[in-house]
Every structure is written in structure tokens, then in C-alpha cells.
Enzyme design. Structure first.
Site, short mmCIF file in Angstrom:
data_model
loop_
_atom_site.label_atom_id
_atom_site.label_comp_id
_atom_site.label_asym_id
_atom_site.label_seq_id
_atom_site.Cartn_x
_atom_site.Cartn_y
_atom_site.Cartn_z
N ASN A 177 24.51 -1.75 51.49
CA ASN A 177 23.75 -0.57 51.91
C ASN A 177 22.40 -0.60 51.21
O ASN A 177 22.33 -0.74 49.99
CB ASN A 177 24.55 0.69 51.53
CG ASN A 177 23.83 1.97 51.92
OD1 ASN A 177 22.71 2.23 51.52
ND2 ASN A 177 24.52 2.80 52.68
N LYS A 212 22.80 4.25 59.10
CA LYS A 212 23.53 5.43 58.61
C LYS A 212 22.64 6.66 58.80
O LYS A 212 21.57 6.76 58.20
CB LYS A 212 23.91 5.26 57.13
CG LYS A 212 24.73 6.42 56.59
CD LYS A 212 25.29 6.10 55.22
CE LYS A 212 26.15 7.22 54.68
NZ LYS A 212 26.74 6.87 53.37
N GLY A 226 34.48 13.90 55.13
CA GLY A 226 35.63 14.67 54.65
C GLY A 226 36.98 14.11 55.00
O GLY A 226 37.98 14.85 54.98
N LEU A 275 19.74 8.17 44.45
CA LEU A 275 19.81 6.71 44.61
C LEU A 275 19.70 5.96 43.29
O LEU A 275 19.02 4.94 43.19
CB LEU A 275 18.76 6.21 45.61
CG LEU A 275 18.87 6.75 47.03
CD1 LEU A 275 17.82 6.10 47.95
CD2 LEU A 275 20.26 6.55 47.63
N ASN A 315 20.38 2.86 54.84
CA ASN A 315 20.45 4.27 54.47
C ASN A 315 19.12 4.92 54.85
O ASN A 315 18.18 4.91 54.06
CB ASN A 315 20.75 4.42 52.98
CG ASN A 315 20.95 5.88 52.60
OD1 ASN A 315 20.74 6.77 53.42
ND2 ASN A 315 21.34 6.13 51.36
N GLY A 343 32.65 15.91 51.82
CA GLY A 343 34.02 16.37 51.59
C GLY A 343 34.57 17.15 52.77
O GLY A 343 33.90 17.33 53.79
N CYS A 390 19.17 9.53 53.18
CA CYS A 390 19.43 10.15 51.88
C CYS A 390 18.60 11.42 51.75
O CYS A 390 17.38 11.37 51.83
CB CYS A 390 19.11 9.19 50.73
SG CYS A 390 19.35 10.01 49.14
C1 SIN Z 1 22.11 9.90 46.47
O1 SIN Z 1 22.06 8.86 45.80
O2 SIN Z 1 21.35 10.85 46.26
C2 SIN Z 1 23.10 10.05 47.58
C3 SIN Z 1 22.97 8.99 48.58
C4 SIN Z 1 22.81 9.48 49.96
O3 SIN Z 1 23.07 10.65 50.25
O4 SIN Z 1 22.44 8.68 50.81
#
Ligand code: SIN
Length: 305
Positions: free
Chosen positions: A99, A164, A243, A73, A127, A216, A130
Site C-alpha cells: 500500500n 483504495k 467493520g 501515515l 491509498n 470498526g 487517507c
Molecule cells: C493514517 O495513517 O492516518 C491512517 C491511514 C488511512 O486512513 O489511510
């Protein structure tokens, strides 16, 4: 011409093709490649209460048909974003969905209240999934916590709220149900799958954070299965992620039950893909004699056994 606009409870989008958080920067980076007006919306990188420098490098590594990341993040922080970036984004003539991530419910509420002052923002994506920061995924693995953060954000802010969710749980259906009952306008399914990569000659993990999140084409069948399972069980609009790199992938997610989709990892190797998919969606809906995107959402037919 088929109608491309879609409605996800209080969130209306001009078309169902969004670009996913963390794969499109704060959009300025993509200006040379993308006509932003063509997109259904842009979801900039996750914003936290304070700026974050993210995890130690290496933070990305290619996997078979996918990408592992452990960014952690890395972001400017909500105050700098609101002061320096939001005006630019709001001038792009597409929906901007901000987000956000908090370390606790109070932080989610505090950030949401700040974003909620900006009525031109189309929505908030929470979010709660993560995998790369301590506590980041906790809200998304416990239905009670997921419900609490969604309902408190709804109380603090009038914008449409999207949760999410992480796939790294036994039942995404249970978490999606909790988020929907707490008032989420939609759920984004799914964030990355936890994974790792090893340099066996050095006996070392490749990622600085050891573990990362896989995205992906490698995860498409897994994401599609989750979208379908949630669509069967929960009455909430779904934004499919995982993906997507072709119009066939888009159609598969819509038919599985998603009302919109996010293009993620593909932006890194083909930044022009999302607008191309909007054009291709018009063509394919015409070819399929559909009046609107809604004509195909959730139309998967399971053969009788
Ligand atoms: C990250 O910043 O580590 C990825 C973000 C996420 O997977 O929500």
C-alpha cells in the site's frame, strides 16, 4: 471442498480474506498469533516516499462500536521498507499487496516504480483516501485526479493496481468509475469516515489532529451500502472493508458484490480472526452448496416493489 481462490482482474488470491493496511503492522508483530499461510493476503502499513513520524498524540480513541484514528501515515518510508522488510514479507507464503501514498502523482509513480522491481509482490494498493494527512484524500475526492494517478501508476509498473477509496465524498460510484476506466484492477471500499471526539470538560478535542477517521463495526452498514451501490454501477472487482468481525459480515459483503474483503479494526482486538474466517468461509460455502466464492458474489436479491 469449495474453491476459495478469487481473481480480481490480474490479481489472484488463494482466498478472499485479506488483512487491511494499518491494522497489521509489517506482519512481524502478528507472527505469534497468525499462521500467515492461511490468509488471502497481507497489506502492510502505507508506505510513503520518505519516512514519516505521523501526527501528534493522542492518535487513537475508542468510539461507540468503532475506533477513531489520526495516525498520519507513520511509516518507515519506501526505501527502508524495501531494504529491511519486503524480503521477510515475501517469505510468508501469502500474497503481499504493498500500500503506497504520494503527495502528488509523481511521488505515487516514483514509489510504484520502485515496488514494481519486485515481481513477487502480488499487487499495489494506492491509498488515495487517507483523511489524516494534508492532501492525502484529494486524489480520492476528484475523479479526474483519481484517474490520473491510477493510469500513471499503471504505466510505471506492471503489478496489479487497486485503488483504495474514501467514503467522504458525495458519490463513491463516480470515483470508482474513474479509477476503473483508468485501469484499476480492483477498488477497495472503503477507507475511514471522517469524525472527531471531544473531551467536553476540558473543551478540547481528544485527537492531537482534532479530526480522524472512524473504522470498526460502527461503519459496517455504511460500507456495505457503498459496496452494493458501486457493484451495481461499475464493472470492477471490489474489495470490501468496514467493520468486518464475523463470517456473517463477510458473507454480507460478498453478497453485496465484493469479491474479497479486508479485516481491519478487528485485528487489534482479535489478531487470529482473519484465519478463523477463512476456515468458517469453507464451512459456510459447503453448507450453502457453493462450489466457489464466485457463486455468492453479488447475489443480493432486491424484492420487487
Ligand atoms: C493514517 O495513517 O492516518 C491512517 C491511514 C488511512 O486512513 O489511510
Amino acid at each position: 471442498m469449495p474453491q476459495l481462490s478469487v481473481q480480481l482482474n490480474r490479481l489472484k488470491l488463494a482466498n478472499p480474506i485479506l488483512v487491511a493496511s494499518g491494522t497489521f503492522g509489517y506482519a512481524r508483530e502478528m507472527a505469534a498469533f497468525v499462521d500467515f499461510k492461511q490468509l488471502g493476503g497481507i497489506i502492510p502499513k502505507t508506505l510513503t516516499a520518505a519516512p514519516r513520524i505521523g501526527n501528534p498524540p493522542p492518535r487513537t480513541v475508542e468510539a461507540s462500536s468503532g475506533l477513531l484514528n489520526s495516525i498520519g501515515l507513520d511509516n518507515d518510508g519506501i526505501d527502508a521498507f524495501l531494504a529491511k522488510t519486503l524480503d521477510y514479507l515475501l517469505g510468508l507464503e501469502t500474497a503481499i499487496i504493498v500500500n503506497i501514498a504520494g503527495r502528488n502523482t509523481e511521488e505515487f509513480v516514483q514509489i510504484a516504480a520502485k515496488v514494481g522491481q519486485h515481481k513477487q509482490v502480488a499487487g499495489l494498493e494506492l491509498n488515495i483516501s487517507c483523511p489524516n494527512v494534508s492532501g492525502g484524500v484529494d486524489f480520492g475526492t476528484d475523479p479526474r485526479l483519481a484517474a490520473e494517478v491510477v493510469s500513471q501508476v499503471r504505466n510505471a509498473c506492471d503489478l496489479p493496481v487497486i485503488a483504495k477509496l474514501t467514503p467522504n465524498v458525495t458519490s463513491v460510484v463516480e470515483i470508482a468509475q474513474a479509477a476503473a476506466e483508468a485501469g484499476a484492477d480492483a477498488v477497495s471500499l472503503v477507507n475511514t469516515f471522517q469524525g472527531m471526539a471531544i473531551d467536553w470538560r476540558r473543551r478540547k478535542p481528544i485527537l492531537g489532529n482534532v479530526i480522524g477517521g472512524l473504522s470498526g463495526p460502527a461503519i459496517k452498514p455504511l460500507a456495505l451500502r457503498i459496496v452494493w451501490q458501486v457493484a451495481q454501477a461499475v464493472n470492477v472487482p471490489i474489495i470490501g472493508i468496514g467493520g468486518i468481525q464475523s463470517i456473517d459480515d463477510v458473507m454480507e459483503f460478498l453478497i453485496a458484490g465484493a469479491t474479497a474483503v479486508q479485516i481491519g479494526t478487528a485485528n487489534f482486538y482479535n489478531p487470529g480472526l482473519a484465519p478463523q474466517l477463512v476456515n468458517e468461509l469453507t464451512e459456510i460455502l459447503t453448507e450453502q452448496n457453493c462450489q466457489s466464492v464466485g457463486d455468492i458474489v453479488g447475489t443480493l436479491q432486491i424484492p420487487a416493489r
